[in-house]
Design a protein around this motif. Structure first.
Motif, PDB file in Angstrom:
ATOM      1  N   ASP A  95      35.318  -6.359 105.186  1.00 59.10           N
ATOM      2  CA  ASP A  95      36.378  -5.564 105.805  1.00 59.10           C
ATOM      3  C   ASP A  95      37.715  -6.263 105.571  1.00 59.10           C
ATOM      4  N   GLU A  96      38.415  -5.850 104.545  1.00 60.84           N
ATOM      5  CA  GLU A  96      39.681  -6.497 104.162  1.00 60.84           C
ATOM      6  C   GLU A  96      39.558  -8.015 104.149  1.00 60.84           C
ATOM      7  N   PRO A  97      38.662  -8.545 103.347  1.00 55.73           N
ATOM      8  CA  PRO A  97      38.339  -9.977 103.452  1.00 55.73           C
ATOM      9  C   PRO A  97      39.492 -10.890 103.060  1.00 55.73           C
ATOM     10  N   ALA A  98      40.465 -10.379 102.313  1.00 58.35           N
ATOM     11  CA  ALA A  98      41.521 -11.266 101.828  1.00 58.35           C
ATOM     12  C   ALA A  98      42.872 -10.924 102.433  1.00 58.35           C
ATOM     13  N   SER A  99      42.903  -9.998 103.401  1.00 58.83           N
ATOM     14  CA  SER A  99      44.215  -9.543 103.881  1.00 58.83           C
ATOM     15  C   SER A  99      44.929 -10.614 104.689  1.00 58.83           C
ATOM     16  N   ALA A 100      44.170 -11.611 105.198  1.00 60.65           N
ATOM     17  CA  ALA A 100      44.828 -12.664 105.977  1.00 60.65           C
ATOM     18  C   ALA A 100      45.018 -13.930 105.151  1.00 60.65           C
ATOM     19  N   LEU A 101      44.850 -13.819 103.829  1.00 63.32           N
ATOM     20  CA  LEU A 101      44.866 -15.028 103.003  1.00 63.32           C
ATOM     21  C   LEU A 101      46.050 -15.041 102.031  1.00 63.32           C
ATOM     22  N   ASP A 102      46.393 -16.226 101.585  1.00 71.15           N
ATOM     23  CA  ASP A 102      47.455 -16.364 100.597  1.00 71.15           C
ATOM     24  C   ASP A 102      46.932 -15.949  99.214  1.00 71.15           C
ATOM     25  N   PRO A 103      47.839 -15.766  98.235  1.00 71.56           N
ATOM     26  CA  PRO A 103      47.411 -15.237  96.917  1.00 71.56           C
ATOM     27  C   PRO A 103      46.360 -16.098  96.220  1.00 71.56           C
ATOM     28  N   ILE A 104      46.469 -17.428  96.323  1.00 70.41           N
ATOM     29  CA  ILE A 104      45.496 -18.296  95.650  1.00 70.41           C
ATOM     30  C   ILE A 104      44.114 -18.101  96.276  1.00 70.41           C
ATOM     31  N   SER A 105      44.069 -18.110  97.600  1.00 72.12           N
ATOM     32  CA  SER A 105      42.794 -17.920  98.278  1.00 72.12           C
ATOM     33  C   SER A 105      42.243 -16.530  98.002  1.00 72.12           C
ATOM     34  N   THR A 106      43.133 -15.552  97.921  1.00 68.22           N
ATOM     35  CA  THR A 106      42.708 -14.189  97.607  1.00 68.22           C
ATOM     36  C   THR A 106      42.031 -14.145  96.248  1.00 68.22           C
ATOM     37  N   LEU A 107      42.654 -14.836  95.283  1.00 72.50           N
ATOM     38  CA  LEU A 107      42.082 -14.882  93.941  1.00 72.50           C
ATOM     39  C   LEU A 107      40.684 -15.499  93.990  1.00 72.50           C
ATOM     40  N   ALA A 108      40.538 -16.572  94.768  1.00 81.47           N
ATOM     41  CA  ALA A 108      39.236 -17.224  94.868  1.00 81.47           C
ATOM     42  C   ALA A 108      38.192 -16.259  95.422  1.00 81.47           C
ATOM     43  N   ILE A 109      38.596 -15.471  96.430  1.00 76.46           N
ATOM     44  CA  ILE A 109      37.660 -14.507  97.020  1.00 76.46           C
ATOM     45  C   ILE A 109      37.313 -13.423  96.001  1.00 76.46           C
ATOM     46  N   GLU A 110      38.318 -12.969  95.250  1.00 77.89           N
ATOM     47  CA  GLU A 110      38.048 -11.906  94.272  1.00 77.89           C
ATOM     48  C   GLU A 110      37.114 -12.394  93.164  1.00 77.89           C
ATOM     49  N   ASP A 111      37.344 -13.622  92.710  1.00 82.04           N
ATOM     50  CA  ASP A 111      36.425 -14.192  91.706  1.00 82.04           C
ATOM     51  C   ASP A 111      35.012 -14.239  92.262  1.00 82.04           C
ATOM     52  N   LEU A 112      34.932 -14.650  93.529  1.00 77.50           N
ATOM     53  CA  LEU A 112      33.633 -14.769  94.175  1.00 77.50           C
ATOM     54  C   LEU A 112      32.938 -13.410  94.250  1.00 77.50           C
ATOM     55  N   ILE A 113      33.698 -12.371  94.585  1.00 80.24           N
ATOM     56  CA  ILE A 113      33.109 -11.025  94.676  1.00 80.24           C
ATOM     57  C   ILE A 113      32.511 -10.631  93.331  1.00 80.24           C
ATOM     58  N   ALA A 114      33.252 -10.947  92.247  1.00 80.55           N
ATOM     59  CA  ALA A 114      32.763 -10.605  90.912  1.00 80.55           C
ATOM     60  C   ALA A 114      31.428 -11.289  90.610  1.00 80.55           C
ATOM     61  N   GLU A 115      31.280 -12.536  91.114  1.00 84.70           N
ATOM     62  CA  GLU A 115      30.015 -13.236  90.883  1.00 84.70           C
ATOM     63  C   GLU A 115      28.907 -12.693  91.772  1.00 84.70           C
ATOM     64  N   LEU A 116      29.261 -12.378  93.005  1.00 85.25           N
ATOM     65  CA  LEU A 116      28.245 -11.966  93.976  1.00 85.25           C
ATOM     66  C   LEU A 116      27.619 -10.623  93.621  1.00 85.25           C
ATOM     67  N   LYS A 117      28.335  -9.809  92.855  1.00 81.59           N
ATOM     68  CA  LYS A 117      27.788  -8.469  92.623  1.00 81.59           C
ATOM     69  C   LYS A 117      26.580  -8.495  91.687  1.00 81.59           C
ATOM     70  N   ASP A 118      26.329  -9.645  91.055  1.00 75.63           N
ATOM     71  CA  ASP A 118      25.094  -9.766  90.286  1.00 75.63           C
ATOM     72  C   ASP A 118      23.873  -9.701  91.200  1.00 75.63           C
ATOM     73  N   ASP A 119      24.047 -10.111  92.435  1.00 78.62           N
ATOM     74  CA  ASP A 119      22.911 -10.213  93.342  1.00 78.62           C
ATOM     75  C   ASP A 119      22.949  -9.238  94.509  1.00 78.62           C
ATOM     76  N   TYR A 120      24.138  -8.778  94.844  1.00 76.25           N
ATOM     77  CA  TYR A 120      24.243  -7.988  96.072  1.00 76.25           C
ATOM     78  C   TYR A 120      24.931  -6.659  95.820  1.00 76.25           C
ATOM     79  N   THR A 121      24.639  -5.727  96.720  1.00 73.48           N
ATOM     80  CA  THR A 121      25.420  -4.507  96.782  1.00 73.48           C
ATOM     81  C   THR A 121      26.618  -4.807  97.662  1.00 73.48           C
ATOM     82  N   ILE A 122      27.803  -4.613  97.133  1.00 76.03           N
ATOM     83  CA  ILE A 122      28.988  -4.991  97.905  1.00 76.03           C
ATOM     84  C   ILE A 122      29.852  -3.770  98.205  1.00 76.03           C
ATOM     85  N   VAL A 123      30.233  -3.645  99.469  1.00 79.08           N
ATOM     86  CA  VAL A 123      31.178  -2.604  99.851  1.00 79.08           C
ATOM     87  C   VAL A 123      32.380  -3.296 100.455  1.00 79.08           C
TER      88      VAL A 123
END
Lengths: 348, 259
Positions: free
Chosen positions: B174-202
């Motif tokens: 639920d808006e996982p990066a809305s409270a984060l700075d741009p660098i941290s946001t990027l880290a979360i987005e990279d992570l999402i890209a990796e996680l979708k190999d294993d999980y269904t992500i909404v």
């Protein structure tokens, strides 16, 4: 959910870094303060307020110091008297004991009664507070909270009367049963006194008396559990009870300790109820069910004060000094416990 | 591990108030589905129905059907607690348990299921989950420090580690990066890209660039006006949604004309 962009809450380290160079500046995140001079009237009002606040704050220290000085000065005649002088000068002073030997058992009795009260009251209060904050439907929670607050308004002399006239006779069979079945444990060694003017009865009445304050504080603390933490637990698949254990109780722990200390403070100093119920004695006895074993400092002062001569009054004030010291020690210990876990508290 | 979710004619009510109306969509396994739309359009509410978290608000209920690999998540014999163990969630604000250490935070969900876990197993889970959340290298030397001692972005990745430690089928964000700075946001987005190999992500997001970057499919929600229920306007491949959406309102929203 709020859709407005929210600023990240600064972590403790960041806050500290911001606060370090300019500790007196406003809340972090206010942005740079523009150096505009305030209106002179407002400046004066601000100064007046800050002076008033400082004075009010200092009053508490002055009062505390004044009480301590009073206690030491007035207790001095007794503190400096020899055991013989005390025995000769005071009718009710036990023969062949020092002042310390006189205070010791009462200190023990005071702490024992309060510990019993806490042991009974804290789990019950926690349960009630959790029920009000997390289980009961809203209307019921409000009504229950109101009732609990009413309990706090009952004068302690009424509790004493209730304890002696109503509760004690009803507890007697329970105490008799305890001494028969668990009598091998020194705590419950028989014979159970009848009427049960014993320390365990006192402990129960004290527990009822401190229940409201502990419950009220605990309820407030539990209600303040961040919703985020509760949802974190629920989203991991926690049941309501597991959520309470994962999020609510850890968050409320230090508040619960403070609440208990407030209760303990009241229990330590409680006079009337103890005076009316307990059959006094001056021993270091663990037998909770036997009469004539224990006495508390506050009850003893109330009992002896009206007919005490000057040295007697001084002796009683010396016991009061001991109570003051022990209460202070208990509170400092509680603060130490809370501070030790500060890193892990919800505060940062 | 990842599973497909089918939603059909879903209405969400808070008491008598209809908050979201008539949502029908399919969420594909091993993909990222982004939910976008203006404030109050019901996307977060809808997200919460996927793990029944909306039920923490008294009076909240749904109509319609919501099945995960054929199992009705709202079946009468289904315990919401069990649903939430299958469908993990990451919130808008990082919310590690402040009284727990970093390692204990990761293990929090596991401890619920299985109180007795050997020390070596626990260590393995902690390492795997933190590696999975791209946090291991940053915290491996201070696993016993409180979770709240980390920075906001690290805390959010800790929350992701905590969510994936129990190996859920689906991960809701639920808006996982809305409270984060741009660098941290990027880290979360990279992570999402990796996680979708294993999980269904909404993922619910307000950031349309973010939706365009991380998601495979995008669903646009909107409301007719205040007090009206939110609706799913359209859903398509992200690339299509951001280049040639079918609906006029989608195009208006994406091009920044409102919202």
């Amino acid at each position: 959910m709020s859709n407005s962009p929210q600023l990240a809450r600064p972590t403790a380290a960041e806050t500290a870094a911001v606060a370090a160079p300019a500790p007196s500046s406003g809340a972090p995140g206010d942005g740079p303060r523009t150096p505009v001079r305030g209106h002179p009237h407002r400046d004066r009002a601000g100064r007046a307020f800050s002076t008033a606040a400082t004075v009010a704050g200092s009053t508490i220290l002055v009062t505390l110091a004044a009480v301590a000085v009073f206690l030491v000065l007035r207790a001095w005649p007794a503190l400096s008297a020899s055991p013989e002088e005390l025995t000769e000068g005071i009718q009710w002073f036990p023969e062949g004991t020092t002042l310390l030997g006189f205070v010791g058992p009462m200190l023990f009795g005071t702490v024992l009664a309060s510990v019993i009260a806490l042991a009974v009251a804290v789990p019950v209060s926690t349960g009630i507070a959790l029920f009000i904050s997390h289980y009961a439907p809203r209307r019921m929670a409000n009504a229950l909270g109101y009732l609990i607050d009413l309990l706090a308004a009952i004068p302690s002399v009424v509790y004493g009367l209730w304890g002696v006239a109503w509760l004690a006779p009803r507890l007697q069979p329970a105490w008799a049963w305890l001494s028969e079945t668990l009598g091998f444990i020194p705590l419950f060694e028989g014979p159970a006194a009848n009427p049960p003017r014993v320390i365990l009865t006192v402990g129960i009445v004290l527990a009822v008396m401190i229940l409201p304050i502990i419950t009220a504080v605990a309820r407030e603390v539990f209600l303040q559990t961040p919703r985020l933490h509760e949802e974190a637990a629920l989203a991991l698949g926690a049941t309501r009870w597991e959520m309470i254990r994962m999020a609510v109780l850890p968050f409320g722990q230090s508040g619960l300790i403070s609440a208990s200390m407030l209760g303990l403070g009241r229990a330590l100093g409680e006079t009337m109820a103890v005076l009316m119920i307990l059959s006094p004695g001056l021993t270091y006895s663990l037998a909770l069910l036997q009469a004539g074993q224990h006495q508390t400092i506050a009850a003893n002062i109330a009992n002896q004060f009206p007919e005490a001569n000057p040295l007697g009054v001084s002796t009683l004030i010396a016991t009061g000094l001991a109570l003051f010291v022990i209460t202070l020690a208990v509170n400092m210990a509680a603060r130490w416990v809370v501070a030790r876990r500060k890193d892990f508290s919800g505060a940062n | 591990m990842a599973q497909r979710i089918d939603i059909k004619d879903l209405n969400v009510y808070y008491g008598s108030f209809l908050a979201v109306e008539g949502v029908t969509m399919a969420i594909e396994p091993r993909s990222v589905t982004a939910l976008i739309g203006p404030s109050g359009c019901g996307k977060s509410t809808f997200l919460r129905t996927l793990n029944r978290m909306h039920e923490v608000i008294p009076g909240a209920r749904v109509e319609g059907s919501l099945t995960m690999d054929g199992v009705d998540l709202y079946g009468s014999d289904v315990d919401p607690v069990a649903v939430r163990r299958q469908v993990g969630m990451v919130f808008q604000r990082p919310n590690p348990f402040p009284t727990m250490s970093i390692a204990e935070n990761v293990l929090a969900g596991i401890r619920l299921n299985n109180r007795r876990i050997s020390k070596s197993d626990a260590r393995d889970v902690v390492e795997q989950s933190l590696v999975g959340a791209n946090l291991w290298n940053e915290v491996k030397d201070r696993l016993d420090r409180p979770g709240s001692s980390l920075s906001g972005g690290q805390q959010q990745r800790l929350c992701i580690a905590r969510a994936i430690a129990v190996k859920p089928q689906v991960l809701l964000m639920d808006e996982p990066a809305s409270a984060l700075d741009p660098i941290s946001t990027l880290a979360i987005e990279d992570l999402i890209a990796e996680l979708k190999d294993d999980y269904t992500i909404v993922i619910v997001t307000h950031n349309m660039q973010q939706a365009a970057r991380v998601s495979d499919r995008t669903a646009f929600f909107n409301i007719g006006g205040t007090g009206q229920p939110g609706r799913l306007i359209e859903m398509d491949d992200t690339r299509t949604m951001f280049s040639t959406p079918t609906e006029k309102s989608t195009e208006d929203y994406i091009s920044g004309r409102f919202g």
